[in-house]
Design an enzyme around this catalytic site. Structure first.
Site, PDB file in Angstrom:
ATOM      1  N   GLY A   1       0.863  -1.113  -0.054  1.00  0.00           N
ATOM      2  CA  GLY A   1       0.055   0.092  -0.087  1.00  0.00           C
ATOM      3  C   GLY A   1       0.916   1.274  -0.141  1.00  0.00           C
ATOM      4  N   ASN A   2       0.048   2.358   0.181  1.00  0.00           N
ATOM      5  CA  ASN A   2       0.986   3.771   0.495  1.00  0.00           C
ATOM      6  C   ASN A   2       0.363   4.511   1.516  1.00  0.00           C
ATOM      7  OD1 ASN A   2      -0.999   5.577  -0.900  1.00  0.00           O
ATOM      8  ND2 ASN A   2      -0.733   4.134  -2.616  1.00  0.00           N
ATOM      9  N   ARG A   3       1.017   5.704   1.608  1.00  0.00           N
ATOM     10  CA  ARG A   3       0.552   6.521   2.892  1.00  0.00           C
ATOM     11  C   ARG A   3      -0.574   7.426   2.509  1.00  0.00           C
ATOM     12  NH1 ARG A   3       4.616   6.440   6.862  1.00  0.00           N
ATOM     13  NH2 ARG A   3       6.775   5.434   6.225  1.00  0.00           N
ATOM     14  N   SER A   4      -1.187   7.561   1.407  1.00  0.00           N
ATOM     15  CA  SER A   4      -2.147   8.548   1.202  1.00  0.00           C
ATOM     16  C   SER A   4      -3.324   8.355   1.890  1.00  0.00           C
ATOM     17  CB  SER A   4      -2.414   8.245  -0.423  1.00  0.00           C
ATOM     18  OG  SER A   4      -3.348   9.410  -0.706  1.00  0.00           O
TER      19      SER A   4
END
Ligand SMILES: Cc1cc2nc3c(=O)[nH]c(=O)nc-3n(C[C@H](O)[C@H](O)[C@H](O)COP(=O)(O)O)c2cc1C
Length: 404
Positions: free
Chosen positions: A211-214
């Site tokens: 995933g990512n931090r958005s």
């Protein structure tokens, strides 16, 4: 407390009329002088005594009370905002038809200020062509019509048609009033805009993902500001933990592939698509059916990745609607402008919002700063400030790019 602009709160005869009491409270507590104008049907749900006591002003439904004060003209003339919550199917029809058969519809004709309708009704009353055409007419004329929320309706049934929460409606009113004279220029009215927000998650096994931090905050700010500027808004939200913005249709997705499907579908009749979501470039080549176990004495298998579809490039090439504007976001950690220009050229979008990320910048924060790069060559630097301020500058740029 500093005197705030005068607000007219119109109340239609719907079951959600009780929620308007809380909206009224919030408006008066924030210093606004509020004149409540219920319809005669609304008084079956909440009585005149409640409206009058909460607003500290007289309450009438017809044009025949206090005629010496000419209320059918004066109330509308003096208003800085008219908000109708709930707006019944009947109020929408009478407003769209230009009727003046009670005090509220007279006020609507005489008001020269922004008007916000918050429709609420059963799904079956909301969906037919007649109410939909009335909503489209009101939007075309520059009114803000807030999409109803999806959820529990009058009885045990659920569906689209619920009045958004008073707090969310108050925020819309505040945003419209904050725009001051510009609020009358509902420059997104009659437009359908699609926004993606959040970050995709690409499953590795049933419990793990890439995933990512958005956080989705910038995309949600784009949705809220577009609603206040009169647009019909579809928000494609990937793994966000934020409350649904009132007035937007929210489609929830998980993976890049799901986001692609939802955005392309919504883009089919959209005037603008803003890709604020962080879409994973790669996903695990295989998704294990069971949780991957650690084995004693053995190193884990390397994770093979494959490319995800490039949704921004695909949207930029597709353009199913003539004049559709496609906006990308680029999160860069270095050479921000040069990398942004190269990305804009590669993707073929009209505008690219480039911001620097990392070290507490942008992701999950309430504030942002960015440069909006135009394919035609222009650049607008948006200084550090709330994500809604950047969102408004993005919409300004979109509006400038629409063919006249
Ligand atoms: C119990 C009850 C609940 C109602 N709820 C709604 C509603 O949520 N939305 C709506 O558009 N009409 C609703 N109606 C129908 C309206 O009250 C009716 O169309 C009325 O003529 C609306 O008048 P007005 O638009 O002048 O307020 C309801 C009627 C009843 C009896």
């Amino acid at each position: 407390m500093e005197q705030q602009p005068r607000v007219v709160l119109g109340v239609g005869g719907g079951i959600a009329a009780y929620k308007a009491c809380e909206l009224l409270r919030r408006l008066t507590e924030s210093g606004h002088e509020v004149r409540v104008v219920p319809t005669a049907s609304a008084l079956h749900f909440v009585g005149a005594a409640t409206w009058s006591a909460l607003s500290g002003a007289p309450v009438a439904t017809e044009v025949w009370d206090d005629v010496h004060e000419v209320p059918h003209v004066r109330i509308g003339q003096r208003a800085a905002l008219v908000v109708i919550a709930p707006a019944t199917a009947d109020v929408l029809a009478r407003a769209a038809g230009g009727r003046a058969d009670d005090l509220l519809t007279n006020v609507l004709l005489t008001a020269r200020c922004p008007v916000v309708f918050a429709p609420a009704m059963h799904t079956e009353m909301w969906e037919p062509p007649a109410p939909q055409e009335n909503v489209a007419t009101l939007r075309r004329r520059g009114c803000v019509v807030v999409e109803p929320a999806v959820g529990r309706l009058t009885g045990v049934d659920t569906g689209k048609g619920r009045l958004p929460d008073p707090e969310a409606l108050f925020e819309i009113c505040r945003r419209v009033l904050d725009r001051g004279p510009r609020a009358l220029d509902t420059d997104l009215a009659g437009r359908h805009v699609v926004i993606s927000a959040g970050g995709t998650r690409e499953p590795l096994d049933p419990v793990r993902y890439l995933g990512n931090r958005s956080s989705g905050k910038q995309g949600y700010a784009l949705a809220r500001t577009a609603v206040a500027r009169g647009a019909r808004v579809t928000l494609v939200a990937a793994n966000t933990a934020l409350p649904d913005p009132a007035g937007a249709d929210v489609v929830r997705v998980g993976t890049a592939e799901e986001l692609r499907g939802a955005v392309l579908k919504a883009a089919a009749d959209a005037d603008a698509v803003v890709m604020a979501a962080a879409v994973a470039d790669f996903r695990p080549a295989a998704r294990a059916g069971q949780k991957i176990k650690k084995r004693d004495g053995q190193d884990p298998e390397p994770v093979a990745l494959v490319r995800n579809p490039d949704v921004l490039a695909e949207l930029s090439a597709a353009r199913p609607v003539p004049g559709q504007i496609v906006v990308g976001f680029a999160a860069e950690t270095e050479n921000v402008l040069a990398n942004g220009r190269a990305k804009l050229a590669r993707k073929g979008c009209d505008l690219l919002v480039v911001n620097q990320v990392g070290d507490g910048l942008a992701f999950g924060t309430e504030e942002n700063e960015a440069v909006i790069i135009e394919a035609a060559g222009g650049e607008t630097a948006v200084p550090h400030g709330p994500k809604e301020a950047l969102a408004d500058r993005v919409w300004d740029a979109v509006v400038r790019h629409w063919p006249v």
